[in-house]
Design a protein around this motif. Sequence first.
Motif, mmCIF file in Angstrom:
data_model
loop_
_atom_site.group_PDB
_atom_site.id
_atom_site.type_symbol
_atom_site.label_atom_id
_atom_site.label_comp_id
_atom_site.label_asym_id
_atom_site.label_seq_id
_atom_site.Cartn_x
_atom_site.Cartn_y
_atom_site.Cartn_z
ATOM 1 N N VAL A 42 -3.992 85.067 11.328
ATOM 2 C CA VAL A 42 -5.400 85.135 11.723
ATOM 3 C C VAL A 42 -6.140 83.879 11.263
ATOM 4 N N LEU A 43 -5.866 83.428 10.032
ATOM 5 C CA LEU A 43 -6.522 82.221 9.535
ATOM 6 C C LEU A 43 -6.102 80.993 10.346
ATOM 7 N N SER A 44 -4.849 80.976 10.791
ATOM 8 C CA SER A 44 -4.423 79.847 11.623
ATOM 9 C C SER A 44 -5.139 79.873 12.971
ATOM 10 N N ARG A 45 -5.379 81.075 13.525
ATOM 11 C CA ARG A 45 -6.116 81.180 14.788
ATOM 12 C C ARG A 45 -7.557 80.714 14.606
ATOM 13 N N VAL A 46 -8.129 80.998 13.444
ATOM 14 C CA VAL A 46 -9.467 80.485 13.160
ATOM 15 C C VAL A 46 -9.440 78.956 13.146
ATOM 16 N N GLY A 47 -8.392 78.394 12.522
ATOM 17 C CA GLY A 47 -8.248 76.945 12.501
ATOM 18 C C GLY A 47 -8.099 76.352 13.886
ATOM 19 N N VAL A 48 -7.336 77.035 14.735
ATOM 20 C CA VAL A 48 -7.170 76.570 16.114
ATOM 21 C C VAL A 48 -8.511 76.573 16.846
ATOM 22 N N SER A 49 -9.324 77.604 16.612
ATOM 23 C CA SER A 49 -10.636 77.692 17.266
ATOM 24 C C SER A 49 -11.598 76.631 16.751
ATOM 25 N N VAL A 50 -11.428 76.228 15.491
ATOM 26 C CA VAL A 50 -12.316 75.230 14.900
ATOM 27 C C VAL A 50 -11.956 73.821 15.367
ATOM 28 N N ALA A 51 -10.692 73.589 15.711
ATOM 29 C CA ALA A 51 -10.236 72.244 16.079
ATOM 30 C C ALA A 51 -11.090 71.596 17.174
#
Length: 443
Positions: A367-376
């Motif tokens: 989930v945290l990686s998906r947040v990172g993907v959305s922030v990119a």
Amino acid sequence: MRCAKVNFWTRTSGLRCHRSGPAGMTFDALLDEVGAFGPFQVLLVVLMASSRLVLPCNLLLNNFIGAVPPHRCKVARWNATTASAVPLGDDGLPQACGTFVRPPSLVAGNQSEATPTVPCLHGWIYDNSTFSSTIATEWDLVCERKHLPQTINIIFFLGLMLGSLLFGLLSDKWVPESARWLCANAQVEKAHLYLNKCARANKRPELASKDIVEALSSAGKSKKSKKYTFLHLFKTPKLRKISLVSGIAWYGTAVTYYGISLNLSGFGLSVYLTHFVYAAVEVPARLLIYFLINRIGRRPCLVGTLVLTATCIGVNIFVPEDVWQLRSAVAILGKGLSEASATTIILYTHELYPTVLRQTGLGFTSVLSRVGVSVAPLVLFLEDVWSVLPQVVLCVGAFFCGLLAMLLPETLDLKLPETVQDVETPACSKGQEDVPLETKNTT
């Protein structure tokens, strides 16, 4: 009373024999009996890998459908007189987002500096040499609306995050748990069923009695009533540190990887060629990690790849854009290293969490990686503030995550932890990875 056969044991000592089965047997030894890596496991790998073949196409599709080609203002009547209605940029090309109120040639003295400009009044003309049509050209998502293509990317990745949460919960009801997880949670009947299914597929003898599997439930009846939740990731000191550090590392790795992958311009190459090279470099990067991770360890690989990725991004901040050959080489190296860090952290995380919380821990970091993907994509917006600010943010983030990963424990040549206690008070060391915790000190 007869003891268990010798081939049930690997690198163990002081093990007790029981009439119903070997009470100190490890799961790894039992897995060797039914086939640790045979046709059954190969089939699972092929089925899981097949989805990965099409997934990147969806994740990076916006690089093409959302591309913004070169453009200029459309002039109602374009001729030799009105051609000067569009101001020129520093590169001598027509500016993309403005036009003169009146062509300078029609102004007394031809003082273009004093001629006011206004936003494009009649739309835009696009260069269709690379893309015949994109969402940017179809709906004029340029100039004041130039952030909308990346906003679409953000919405897509947020949907991906929500989908992974929803279908991750649903998959627990559809997908059979692993035999290792079932043993750790004292679900002996199911574990016996799945292990025999594995044995038949691998053409190995079936386990005649579930008593052998039952011996792996070392916690007894109390384990059956133990329920683990997301909160257990933070209830004990070492597991709490693993969860926080690995979660931040997953977030930083995702931001860096997609921040590089979504930025295909400024390297003097076509978008298609840049994307192809970015994808091709991932193959040797992954092969190199598979070679190094079992030789120098998981932690050095993760720390090294993140720090080197940050170094590549930092170098390109100072390389002039006209030296596109060097910029391209450094960018490609950085892309390969970012992929290497992503591969490492996925393999590493599986070994950090105990079996009883492994899926929970992987779900949390995912989930945290998906947040990172959305922030990119948001990071790329920072170029409006300062042209190199996105690279600065990605560089600092990758470097910080690389240093932070040094706090994680090394897992090379160690037995997979089964319980929370195995993480908090590890009893197995290198060379003793198959020694059961409950029998380590028995004679």
